[in-house]
Design a protein around this motif. Structure first.
Motif, PDB file in Angstrom:
ATOM      1  N   ALA A 147     -11.324  -3.852  -8.570  1.00 48.84           N
ATOM      2  CA  ALA A 147     -11.532  -2.445  -8.229  1.00 48.84           C
ATOM      3  C   ALA A 147     -11.362  -1.576  -9.479  1.00 48.84           C
ATOM      4  CB  ALA A 147     -10.529  -2.014  -7.158  1.00 48.84           C
ATOM      5  N   CYS A 148     -12.203  -0.553  -9.598  1.00 48.46           N
ATOM      6  CA  CYS A 148     -12.162   0.313 -10.788  1.00 48.46           C
ATOM      7  C   CYS A 148     -10.808   1.007 -10.937  1.00 48.46           C
ATOM      8  CB  CYS A 148     -13.280   1.346 -10.709  1.00 48.46           C
ATOM      9  SG  CYS A 148     -14.937   0.647 -10.776  1.00 48.46           S
ATOM     10  N   CYS A 149     -10.196   1.345  -9.819  1.00 50.53           N
ATOM     11  CA  CYS A 149      -8.939   2.093  -9.886  1.00 50.53           C
ATOM     12  C   CYS A 149      -7.718   1.187 -10.031  1.00 50.53           C
ATOM     13  CB  CYS A 149      -8.783   2.950  -8.628  1.00 50.53           C
ATOM     14  SG  CYS A 149      -8.653   1.983  -7.099  1.00 50.53           S
TER      15      CYS A 149
ATOM     16  N   SER B 171     -22.613  -7.618  -4.099  1.00 51.94           N
ATOM     17  CA  SER B 171     -21.947  -7.219  -2.865  1.00 51.94           C
ATOM     18  C   SER B 171     -22.709  -7.743  -1.653  1.00 51.94           C
ATOM     19  CB  SER B 171     -21.857  -5.692  -2.796  1.00 51.94           C
ATOM     20  OG  SER B 171     -21.390  -5.279  -1.530  1.00 51.94           O
TER      21      SER B 171
ATOM     22  N   VAL C 241      -9.833   3.107  -0.215  1.00 49.28           N
ATOM     23  CA  VAL C 241     -10.171   1.927  -1.029  1.00 49.28           C
ATOM     24  C   VAL C 241      -9.225   0.766  -0.711  1.00 49.28           C
ATOM     25  CG1 VAL C 241     -10.205   1.022  -3.396  1.00 49.28           C
ATOM     26  CG2 VAL C 241     -11.212   3.246  -2.903  1.00 49.28           C
TER      27      VAL C 241
ATOM     28  N   HIS D 258       0.815  -1.213   0.000  1.00 50.14           N
ATOM     29  CA  HIS D 258       0.000   0.000   0.000  1.00 50.14           C
ATOM     30  C   HIS D 258       0.853   1.268   0.000  1.00 50.14           C
ATOM     31  CE1 HIS D 258      -3.308  -2.591   0.312  1.00 50.14           C
ATOM     32  NE2 HIS D 258      -3.478  -2.612   1.626  1.00 50.14           N
TER      33      HIS D 258
ATOM     34  N   HIS E  75      -9.777  -0.764   2.963  1.00 52.16           N
ATOM     35  CA  HIS E  75     -11.110  -1.249   3.322  1.00 52.16           C
ATOM     36  C   HIS E  75     -11.651  -2.255   2.310  1.00 52.16           C
ATOM     37  CE1 HIS E  75     -10.755   2.488   5.651  1.00 52.16           C
ATOM     38  NE2 HIS E  75     -11.622   1.965   6.474  1.00 52.16           N
ATOM     39  N   ASN E  76     -10.753  -3.044   1.724  1.00 50.04           N
ATOM     40  CA  ASN E  76     -11.213  -4.075   0.786  1.00 50.04           C
ATOM     41  C   ASN E  76     -11.572  -5.337   1.556  1.00 50.04           C
ATOM     42  OD1 ASN E  76     -11.747  -5.418  -1.662  1.00 50.04           O
ATOM     43  ND2 ASN E  76      -9.707  -6.334  -1.595  1.00 50.04           N
TER      44      ASN E  76
ATOM     45  N   LEU F 108      -8.840   9.178  -0.808  1.00 46.74           N
ATOM     46  CA  LEU F 108      -9.821   8.212  -1.296  1.00 46.74           C
ATOM     47  C   LEU F 108      -9.145   6.899  -1.701  1.00 46.74           C
ATOM     48  CD1 LEU F 108     -12.075  10.550  -3.471  1.00 46.74           C
ATOM     49  CD2 LEU F 108     -12.664   9.504  -1.277  1.00 46.74           C
ATOM     50  N   LEU F 109      -7.989   6.999  -2.359  1.00 44.46           N
ATOM     51  CA  LEU F 109      -7.259   5.801  -2.753  1.00 44.46           C
ATOM     52  C   LEU F 109      -6.847   4.990  -1.530  1.00 44.46           C
ATOM     53  CD1 LEU F 109      -5.797   4.028  -4.831  1.00 44.46           C
ATOM     54  CD2 LEU F 109      -3.850   5.592  -4.673  1.00 44.46           C
TER      55      LEU F 109
ATOM     56  N   TYR G 267      -3.906   2.305 -10.956  1.00 40.25           N
ATOM     57  CA  TYR G 267      -3.050   2.233  -9.774  1.00 40.25           C
ATOM     58  C   TYR G 267      -1.806   1.399 -10.065  1.00 40.25           C
ATOM     59  CZ  TYR G 267      -1.762   0.779  -4.980  1.00 40.25           C
ATOM     60  OH  TYR G 267      -1.103   0.496  -3.811  1.00 40.25           O
TER      61      TYR G 267
ATOM     62  N   THR H  35      -3.989  -4.836  -4.148  1.00 36.50           N
ATOM     63  CA  THR H  35      -5.301  -4.267  -4.429  1.00 36.50           C
ATOM     64  C   THR H  35      -6.187  -5.310  -5.078  1.00 36.50           C
ATOM     65  OG1 THR H  35      -6.475  -2.524  -5.632  1.00 36.50           O
ATOM     66  CG2 THR H  35      -4.532  -3.439  -6.690  1.00 36.50           C
TER      67      THR H  35
END
Length: 335
Positions: free
Chosen positions: A69-71, A312, A46, A15, A49-50, A42-43, A75, A65
Motif C-alpha cells: 500500500a502506498c501509505c 488487480s 484502506v 488498526h 478493505h484490503n 480514508l486511512l 503509516y 497493513t
C-alpha cells in the motif's frame, strides 16, 4: 553500538493503534481540521478493505497493513514515532538515559549504549513489554550492520563506515541490454560507484568495494569503458560533496513543461517528430503563453512482463462505451 529491528512491523500494527498514532500527528499539525478527519477516514477505509487473493481463496486482511500500500511506510513510521514518544517522554523506561544517538529508519534502529551488556538486555526486555504488539530483535558490538552500512568503532571512538550487503543479496542491477534510454544505462555504473564512494569513509574500503562492484556490473553486460568511466569519476569526487546537499543549487527548471511518455524502440524518432513540428503548437496564442520555446521530452519505463502478469483482480463495471456522451473535453469515443 546496538542495532534493533521491529519484527513483522507492517502486519503487526493493530488498526486502532495505527489510526490513533496517525491522528496524534495530524491533529497537532497545521492542517485544516476537516482535511484531517477526511485523511483519517480514508486511512481507515484502506485498512479495513484490503482484499487479496492467495491460491484459490479470497481474503480480507483483519490485522496490519498491506506492505504494497502506498501509505504503508508513512503509516508504520508514524506508528513507531508515537511509540518512541511514549518511551522517551510520556512513560520513560528506566535506563533510557544510557541511550545515546537513537536513530531509526522505519523499523530499523541504531543507537549507542553506554551501560553494561546485562543492563542492555534488561532495557530490550522492557521495550518488548508493551501493549502495541511491538517485538524487537537486537544485536550489539563494536561492528554492526545497519541498512546498507557496516559501521565499525575504532579504539579512539571514531566511526568507520563501509558497504554492507546481505548474504542473500542478488545481483539485480539493471541489465545493460534492458530497453531503457542509453543515458540511463550509462548512468547506472556512475551512480553505483558514487554510492560506494559516499558510504566508504576510508579509501581502502572504497577500493575493495569498488573491485567487488566492478565484477558485479560486468556480470550485467556493461562494457569495460562505461565501468571505467564511472569508477574514475567516483575516485576523483570528494566524499564531502556527496555527503552534503549543495544548498546553493537551484532547480532552475522546476516550472519546465515536460512531455512524459514510455520508452520504446521508436522513441528517438518520436522525439524528433515532436521537436520538428513544435512550432505548430507555438502558433496558438493561448498555448504559446504556457509552452516553452522547445519541448522537454522525458522517457519513463514502459510496461514490463511483471506489470502484465501482476494486476488487480478488481474489474470495473462494463458500460456501454458506444453510447453518446454529452461531455466537454476528452473522453473515449467507444469505437
Amino acid at each position: 553500538m546496538v542495532t534493533a529491528d521491529v519484527e513483522a512491523l507492517y502486519t503487526s500494527i493493530r488498526h486502532a493503534d495505527g489510526i490513533e498514532a496517525v491522528a496524534l500527528y495530524l491533529r497537532t499539525s497545521n492542517l485544516d481540521g476537516n482535511l484531517v478527519e477526511l485523511l483519517l477516514e480514508l486511512l481507515e477505509f484502506v485498512l479495513l478493505h484490503n482484499v487479496f487473493v492467495f491460491g484459490q481463496g479470497t481474503y480480507l486482511q483483519l490485522h496490519g497493513t498491506a506492505m504494497g500500500a502506498c501509505c504503508a511506510p508513512s503509516y508504520a513510521n508514524l506508528f513507531l514515532g508515537a511509540w518512541e514518544r511514549e518511551i522517551f517522554m510520556s512513560n520513560p523506561i528506566p535506563q533510557t538515559d544510557l541511550i545515546q544517538g537513537w536513530m531509526r529508519y522505519i523499523n530499523d534502529v541504531w543507537f549507542v549504549w553506554e551501560g553494561s551488556i546485562k543492563d542492555l538486555h534488561v532495557l530490550m526486555a522492557a521495550l518488548n513489554r508493551n501493549d502495541l504488539n511491538i517485538k524487537l530483535t537486537f544485536k550489539y558490538g563494536r561492528s554492526v550492520d545497519f541498512l546498507d552500512l557496516q559501521i565499525r568503532a575504532l579504539p579512539k571512538g571514531d566511526l568507520v563506515t563501509s558497504v554492507f550487503r546481505k548474504p542473500t543479496a542478488t545481483n539485480s542491477l539493471l541489465h545493460a541490454e534492458s530497453a531503457h534510454l542509453p543515458s540511463t544505462i550509462k548512468g547506472i555504473p556512475v551512480g553505483q560507484f558514487l554510492r560506494v564512494r559516499r558510504i566508504c569513509s576510508k579509501d581502502d574500503d572504497f577500493y575493495m568495494q569498488a573491485n567487488d562492484l566492478t565484477e558485479r556490473i560486468l556480470q550485467r553486460g556493461y562494457s569495460q569503458k562505461v565501468i571505467r568511466k564511472g569508477r574514475v569519476r567516483a575516485e576523483r569526487t570528494s566524499r564531502n560533496t556527496l555527503l552534503y546537499n549543495n544548498a546553493t543549487r537551484l532547480n532552475k527548471d522546476k516550472d519546465q513543461v515536460r512531455l512524459i511518455t514510455g520508452y520504446h524502440n521508436k522513441w528517438f524518432q518520436f522525439k524528433n517528430i515532436i521537436e520538428k513540428h513544435w512550432a505548430v503548437l507555438q502558433t496558438d496564442p493561448i498555448l504559446k503563453q504556457c509552452l516553452p520555446s522547445r519541448p522537454s521530452i522525458v522517457a519513463k519505463r514502459s510496461r514490463n512482463i511483471r506489470d502484465i502478469l501482476v494486476h488487480s483482480h478488481y474489474e470495473p463495471s462494463k458500460k456501454n462505451k458506444g453510447a453518446k456522451q454529452d461531455l466537454i473535453g476528452f473522453f473515449p469515443c467507444g469505437r
